[in-house]
Design an enzyme around this catalytic site. Structure first.
Site, mmCIF file in Angstrom:
data_model
loop_
_atom_site.group_PDB
_atom_site.id
_atom_site.type_symbol
_atom_site.label_atom_id
_atom_site.label_comp_id
_atom_site.label_asym_id
_atom_site.label_seq_id
_atom_site.Cartn_x
_atom_site.Cartn_y
_atom_site.Cartn_z
ATOM 1 C CE1 TYR A 7 0.649 0.315 4.421
ATOM 2 C CE2 TYR A 7 -1.594 -0.356 4.799
ATOM 3 C CZ TYR A 7 -0.367 -0.007 5.282
ATOM 4 O OH TYR A 7 -0.168 0.006 6.626
ATOM 5 C CD GLU A 8 -0.612 5.428 1.454
ATOM 6 O OE1 GLU A 8 -0.442 6.206 0.502
ATOM 7 O OE2 GLU A 8 -1.666 5.389 2.126
ATOM 8 N N GLY A 9 1.715 2.665 -2.642
ATOM 9 C CA GLY A 9 2.686 2.440 -3.706
ATOM 10 C C GLY A 9 3.528 1.218 -3.417
#
Lengths: 601, 601
Positions: B443-445
């Site tokens: 998550y968050e890239g």
């Protein structure tokens, strides 16, 4: 279809690397050539793809349940086991005289991979039964063999290994379960065993527990442990089932993975059966030699667990490939398309898939070559050849077990990663492989235990002789590579040579330092295992590369052979490239591992 | 106690590596010296050890539940959030004018680690709220700021980031959620968002969703995305809550880990509120610049997720140490005792614990040094210094995020491994960290997205200038090491130099080849990230080693300083030793990653 057995790659390994045709010339294996292998693998694939693979995720969601000492297995398992047994799959590698098919381990190992890819939780039951059969074949009386083995081969009964107790895991010297002789040749067993896989279940009529315990006068430590048969139901002289024995499943564990395989706490001697207090047990072999017999089971089981690592890696790989071909996201970095494309076109997704693929193929090749050595060690007519093969096989067991399972953690983690956010959602299924795999580096001896074996019994004991003999074989492969002129062969040669030299340096370090600086050597034991496993798998990839280039020159199966070459080159450049760093850590970093005093943690 | 915050190591990093005393001389941070840091950290430790850490395993077992659009969070979470809010913890880094404490990120990052170690699932709520506050501080109108920020800082309301849709994960160009202007300055939002962390919960009175959506005339792709505030309840002019907005939680996900954090599917515009069809939204900043604003949140969140990696590693390490000190198994290999000993005395257990410890300390030092650069980039009076620090910080963000989280997978896996069979039993608790950590690389890239950022924006865009400037600083550290004569300094010098040289080779490769051979460069993007992260963490360990040797010479805190030195040396010999192999794979292995055609998979 959720899983397709990699039969073609298995046959390639058997033909080009494991020399199955040579195995098939050994006494007892006359019918076990490539044609047989292909027929067996295809049938095995059909059964597992169709029956067991679809039960895998279902079993994770609805694992077995425990009620009042009885365990109900996951939905479909009981019926699937009936079909498994009817298909004769339990007897694959066992002697024909007990109803088995007597096939070589080379074929059996490949079938084992397919079974475990399809359903790791299910496959544990036959895996443990195999171990029980092996132990009785080695150390049981003819009567014990006749009583138990045929019914385990038909799948009427299953087997277990009872080693662990709360205070005795890796250290079996601490086993406390008691066995008191009754004067009639039987013993009464009492104590508690934990982590007993399929220690209780509803798939078979009887369960043959093989139990480590101590007799009253036994010496302390591992030299005072004996092995006992303790059937769940006593067996009447005519083979029918008698009284319920005093072994009781007190609970099953709530686990991270392999949830559909019940992991039992077994209590012996709590007067919960129909025989009075104390489970009735029968000594296997001689008193106080139990650990030795158990190691027979353990060695077979360790190899099989290594195969489980390959199996879960293959399944995770297939799932990741499928998702990467379907999931559309982002434009390609090379500007080759002006819209979002399936993510398999993105270089990093490709790197992940290739890492998964190369690792899995490398470990498979290593395992099948080791299996062929086992076959030769047991069936080759020449004693010298048998000995060499035995030494090779024994060297490979901790690597097949340790390296294949450690790498399965990386492979299944990449499998989740390829799926992005979807990978974290349980219903996607990728996370199950990540959870399932984590037990493989632990049971049947943790990676550290495998590494101790590699350092002590397999390397230092013969002064590095076996290790150096294998290195010499690898050098011969390098010479073959040097005669070729393809970019793939050149890339492989560079990395294989560097890895082999690193291996020899570490072998030298281990042999020279193990007496004087045991802490420094054992501090590097797992890195050594990872180095050696990486090298052995890479070596087989190199041999496969050579074979594929030759077949390609003969015009055979172009796409397949090109894929073998590309995958081997990837292995060299991305996996073998890790080896020199491990050498540095082992040879120069031994002291810093134990430099921090215990109080400072 | 299940967790003890590593306050001492944090203060060491702040004092010796992140130069907090210099930060405290910058305008706005006058009160934020070491004394303040110590007081804040100790209070933070007390709260998290006492209140949140004990809820962690409980939340995993009994995660939040969904019923008719409403989510009940895990037992104890609501009350704990009340205490968290009352303690003022949400406002730690936010401006005093909105009710925050305005502390430097250097201190905030350390508090973030403590919070996430205590309870990763809980900590996600404040983490996302921080992001929402940042976005509004940057791009919100003064009125929007006044309406939403103070109440998020008090914890009355929380914030979310709504990016992902089923077809749009890493690729936000594919976002389809619609925003139709109503002529009165508001918009009606409709569409589906998935993976919305704390998208629905019962811990606060209102939820401020920040939502990416497209206006009707917006251009295609990422340049047509706008950012909207969509509060769960509309806010009346006096700040009281008004009608229920048309955003509905359709379900929450069944996840591998961080189970106690509800991950919502949010449906906008299904006429499930009190405002008619279409959720009422307010544009943030200008139309079509939404991605830019979202990146402000993302960058703060990416750093924070990197800190989560460190946090879960620290917790896993502490648990493993505790078990290793208690569990008795096997005699020591060096013959130093004649009976079974706590397993921490076995070299391989020590290797695992040291790997966990060195990695965690290295990543922590890297993150705190990066945080100090962020503070200087925003508060230093000299513009040139601000710019340099901004470039350094931006280079570090993908490393803090990518390396710390990837390594948290290895660390938490080792944490399970140290526990042996017990690690696989969920009740032990070690497996939870292994499951929780797996989201952090996603998550968050994902790590690949971080690596793209590192290759593209952070390395190639300025022709490697920032990267080389950092390498020059590392070289200066090498010169300091060279002036020392301890074995630890020598060992560090060897590995740091080799790693820095490998880094420069890769930077050269990236800059030279990215245009002509983008596939080969991006094939090595994640290995480059791992190499660079490893080096940056190792560099901070080297600086810590030098500082510790100096303090030791001054007679300060001997045991602690010796531990820093021993851990740094381990980092050099076992972690930095991996770097040259990565260089080889990146520079020479780029082609083999994409050589296998897609059809061959």
């Amino acid at each position: 279809m959720s899983y397709q057995a990699p039969v073609k790659d298995m046959l390639f390994c058997m033909k080009e690397l494991a020399a199955l045709e040579q195995v098939a010339q050994m006494p007892g294996f006359e019918e076990a050539g490539l044609e047989t292998a292909q027929a067996v693998l295809e049938e095995c694939a059909r059964f597992n793809e169709g029956v067991l693979a679809p039960l895998n995720w279902e079993g994770d969601k609805n694992p077995g349940s425990w009620e009042r000492g009885e365990v109900k297995t996951a939905p479909g398992f009981k019926e699937a086991f009936r079909q498994f047994a009817e298909g004769g799959w339990q007897g694959l590698q066992h002697p024909a005289e007990f109803g088995g098919q007597g096939l070589p381990k080379t074929i059996g190992a490949a079938c084992g991979e397919i079974l475990n890819s399809a359903n790791l939780s299910f496959a544990l039951c036959p895996l443990l039964t195999d171990g029980a059969i092996e132990a009785l074949l080695t150390a049981g009386t003819p009567e014990q063999q006749q009583t138990y083995i045929p019914r385990m081969i038909t799948g009427e009964w299953t087997g277990t290994m009872n080693l662990t107790e709360p205070q005795a895991g890796s250290d079996l010297a601490l086993v406390r379960t008691k066995a008191v002789p009754q004067g009639d040749g039987t013993y009464r067993i009492s104590g508690q065993k934990i982590f007993i896989t399929y220690g209780e279940h509803d798939m078979a009529k009887n369960i043959v527990h093989l139990v480590l315990a101590r007799t009253p006068d036994a010496p302390e430590g591992v030299k005072g442990i004996s092995l006992f048969i303790v059937p769940k139901f006593l067996v009447n002289p005519d083979g029918s089932l008698g009284k319920r024995n005093d072994v009781y499943c007190a609970s099953i564990e709530h686990k991270l993975g392999i949830k559909a395989s019940p992991t039992a706490v077994l209590v012996y001697g709590d007067d919960k059966g129909e025989v009075g207090p104390g489970a009735i047990g029968y000594l296997v072999g001689q008193e106080n030699r139990g650990l030795e017999y158990m190691f027979i089971m353990m060695n077979a089981a360790r190899f099989a667990v290594g195969v489980q690592g390959i199996a879960v890696s293959e399944r995770a790989y297939q799932k990741a490939v499928q998702y990467a071909k379907e999931r559309i996201q982002s434009r390609p970095v090379d500007g080759s398309a002006n819209k979002a494309v399936p993510i398999i076109h993105h270089p990093d997704v490709r790197r992940m898939l290739m890492t998964m693929r190369a690792t899995t193929e490398g470990c498979r090749a290593m395992a099948l070559v080791a299996a062929a050595a086992y076959d030769a060690a047991h069936h080759h007519p020449d004693e010298q050849v048998r000995k060499q093969n035995q030494a090779f096989y024994e060297f490979m067991v901790p690597l097949v077990k340790g390296y294949s399972t450690e790498m399965s953690l990386e492979v299944t983690s990449l499998g989740v990663q390829v799926h992005g956010g979807m990978g974290f959602i349980e219903e996607t299924g990728a996370a199950q492989y990540y959870r399932d795999a984590k037990i493989l580096t632990i049971y049947e001896g943790t990676t550290a235990i495998q590494a101790n074996d590699l350092v002590g019994r397999k390397t230092a004991r013969d002064g590095g002789q076996t290790a150096r003999a294998i290195a010499a074989q690898i050098e011969a492969t390098e010479a073959e590579l040097a005669r070729r002129d393809s970019p793939a062969a050149r890339a492989m040669l560079t990395r294989l040579k560097a890895a082999r030299e690193a291996f020899l340096q570490v072998v030298g370090f281990v042999c020279e330092q193990v007496k004087g600086h045991p802490n420094a050597v054992f501090a590097g034991s797992v890195p050594y295992l990872m180095l050696a496993g990486n090298l052995m798998a890479g070596w087989q990839m190199a041999r496969g590369l050579i074979a594929a280039e030759e077949r390609l020159a003969q015009g055979q199966d172009e796409a397949f052979m090109r894929a073998k070459i590309a995958t081997a080159r990837f292995y060299a450049e991305h996996l073998l490239a890790r080896v020199p760093g491990l050498r540095d850590a082992i040879v120069e970093g031994g002291e810093s591992v134990t430099a921090l005093p215990v109080e400072a943690f």
